[in-house]
Design a protein around this motif. Structure first.
Motif, PDB file in Angstrom:
ATOM      1  N   ASP A 184      -0.714   4.541  -0.211  1.00 21.63           N
ATOM      2  CA  ASP A 184      -1.682   4.458  -1.302  1.00 21.63           C
ATOM      3  C   ASP A 184      -2.933   3.761  -0.766  1.00 21.63           C
ATOM      4  O   ASP A 184      -2.933   2.550  -0.558  1.00 21.63           O
ATOM      5  CB  ASP A 184      -1.062   3.663  -2.457  1.00 21.63           C
ATOM      6  CG  ASP A 184      -2.015   3.492  -3.625  1.00 21.63           C
ATOM      7  OD1 ASP A 184      -3.124   4.086  -3.575  1.00 21.63           O
ATOM      8  OD2 ASP A 184      -1.665   2.771  -4.573  1.00 21.63           O
ATOM      9  N   HIS A 221       0.818  -1.217   0.000  1.00 22.18           N
ATOM     10  CA  HIS A 221       0.000   0.000   0.000  1.00 22.18           C
ATOM     11  C   HIS A 221       0.850   1.265   0.000  1.00 22.18           C
ATOM     12  O   HIS A 221       0.517   2.243   0.664  1.00 22.18           O
ATOM     13  CB  HIS A 221      -0.933  -0.011   1.226  1.00 22.18           C
ATOM     14  CG  HIS A 221      -1.757  -1.256   1.335  1.00 22.18           C
ATOM     15  ND1 HIS A 221      -2.761  -1.547   0.438  1.00 22.18           N
ATOM     16  CD2 HIS A 221      -1.710  -2.293   2.195  1.00 22.18           C
ATOM     17  CE1 HIS A 221      -3.296  -2.714   0.767  1.00 22.18           C
ATOM     18  NE2 HIS A 221      -2.674  -3.193   1.825  1.00 22.18           N
ATOM     19  N   SER A 276      -5.770   3.351  -2.161  1.00 22.32           N
ATOM     20  CA  SER A 276      -6.719   2.829  -3.149  1.00 22.32           C
ATOM     21  C   SER A 276      -6.987   1.330  -2.993  1.00 22.32           C
ATOM     22  O   SER A 276      -8.093   0.875  -3.252  1.00 22.32           O
ATOM     23  CB  SER A 276      -6.222   3.139  -4.557  1.00 22.32           C
ATOM     24  OG  SER A 276      -4.984   2.496  -4.773  1.00 22.32           O
TER      25      SER A 276
END
Lengths: 132, 230
Positions: B101, B90, B103
């Motif tokens: 990150d 991540h 997402s």
């Protein structure tokens, strides 16, 4: 006529060399990737948290650190570190080589073989030879 | 007759814990949690497994967590590791340093109160083997926060990976300003002493700390929860 065909032949051989090198470069890169795959995976697991996913010393943890992690892509900085010091700092941590406590000892996680592979991988990342 | 009695007693001894583990909470654990968490000690302890697992192992949860925290957290789960687990999945390059990150991070399911209490109960029954978390290892002595802080930061570098206060410190390890509410002292002590005993390939290093240092660090982390988090 003679000259022309010689020229043509040399053009073809040059093109052939260029074409061959196109195929050879990725093949070498792929071979290197495979050779270092295990060390790269270990790097991504243990080292990247501080030294960065791009190996540039700017890992997710580096923002608030009082001493910045070493940039492993720095050929000069990395090239100056002797091989035995690299092995020692990974296994026993920064304090063992009079460097920062922020570099911990990984000897309880990685085997001696994995540490040797990591040292070789670091030389590959910095593109700075086999050390002294 | 005696033999039958002994057999019945034996069955009772075996069936007792088994029955307790078959409650509503244990059912929820088996139906909802095992997709992401190991509730029995995994045989595979490879690095690949560490990369593939979706959440921390829970087979020693009863020796790790405090039950009131579990009940509260399961009803309102918030992220404990700033970069998730495993952090490396991540993280992306940023303008200066790598950044989280978000997402690919999935939120932890929220449980209704009754389910949260039942699951917490079942988790507390998953006690660690004595060699993993030694009961009474942490002596419970009060620690000077100034000394502890210096130890945590400058002297041992824990702050490189962990946050002792919100927003400052590392992101690859669990936040520790909520640890006092979340974790048991004996677990903190045992984990710092040898993280690889819990997971041979975990990305927390063994610091080879002496006994007084282990006591001091455990006390400091527990007290962090009592001071900083509130």
């Amino acid at each position: 006529m003679m000259t022309n065909s010689r020229q043509l032949a040399s053009t073809f051989s040059l093109a052939g060399l260029a074409l061959a090198s196109c195929f050879m470069l990725p093949a070498n890169a792929a071979a290197a990737d495979e050779q270092y795959a295990k060390a790269a995976r270990n790097y991504d697991t243990y080292c990247a948290q501080c030294h960065g996913i791009n190996r540039n010393g700017r890992g997710i943890n580096s923002r608030d650190m009082s001493v910045q992690p070493r940039d492993h892509t720095d050929a000069k900085g990395m090239g100056d570190i002797p091989e035995n010091e690299i092995l020692k700092v990974i296994k026993e941590g920064g304090l063992a080589v009079n460097k920062s406590v922020l570099m911990p000892a990984w000897g309880n996680v990685m085997s001696d073989t994995e540490i040797r592979e990591m040292a070789a991988y670091l030389r590959h990342v910095c593109n700075c030879g086999s050390g002294k | 007759m005696n033999r039958h009695l002994l057999a019945a007693l034996g069955l009772g001894l075996i069936a007792g814990p088994a029955l307790a583990a078959d409650g509503i909470g244990a059912g929820l654990l088996k139906s909802q949690c095992i997709g992401c968490h190991a509730i029995a000690k995994p045989e595979n302890t490879s690095l690949d497994r560490l990369w593939e697992r979706k959440g921390p192992d829970l087979y020693y949860a009863g020796s790790k967590f405090n039950k009131p925290w579990l009940e509260k957290w399961l009803q309102n789960p918030v992220r404990i590791r700033p970069a998730g687990e495993l952090y490396a999945r991540h993280v992306k390059g940023g303008t200066k340093e790598d950044v989280v990150d978000e997402s690919g991070m999935a939120p932890h399911p929220k449980l209704p109160k009754a389910d949260a209490e039942a699951v917490a109960e079942a988790l507390m029954a998953l006690v660690a083997p004595a060699e993993l978390v030694s009961k009474g290892a942490f002596k419970g002595e009060k620690v000077s926060m100034a000394m502890g802080g210096m130890f945590f930061g400058k002297l041992r570098g824990c702050g490189a990976c962990h946050m002792a206060k919100p927003g400052f410190g590392g992101a690859s390890g669990a936040e520790l300003y909520t640890a006092g509410e979340r974790l048991q002292g004996d677990y903190i002590y045992s984990y710092i002493k040898n993280p690889q005993q819990f997971d041979p390939r975990i990305w927390m290093p063994t610091l080879n700390l002496a006994e007084p240092d282990l006591q001091r660090l455990t006390g400091y982390i527990l007290q962090l929860g009592a001071t900083e988090a509130k």
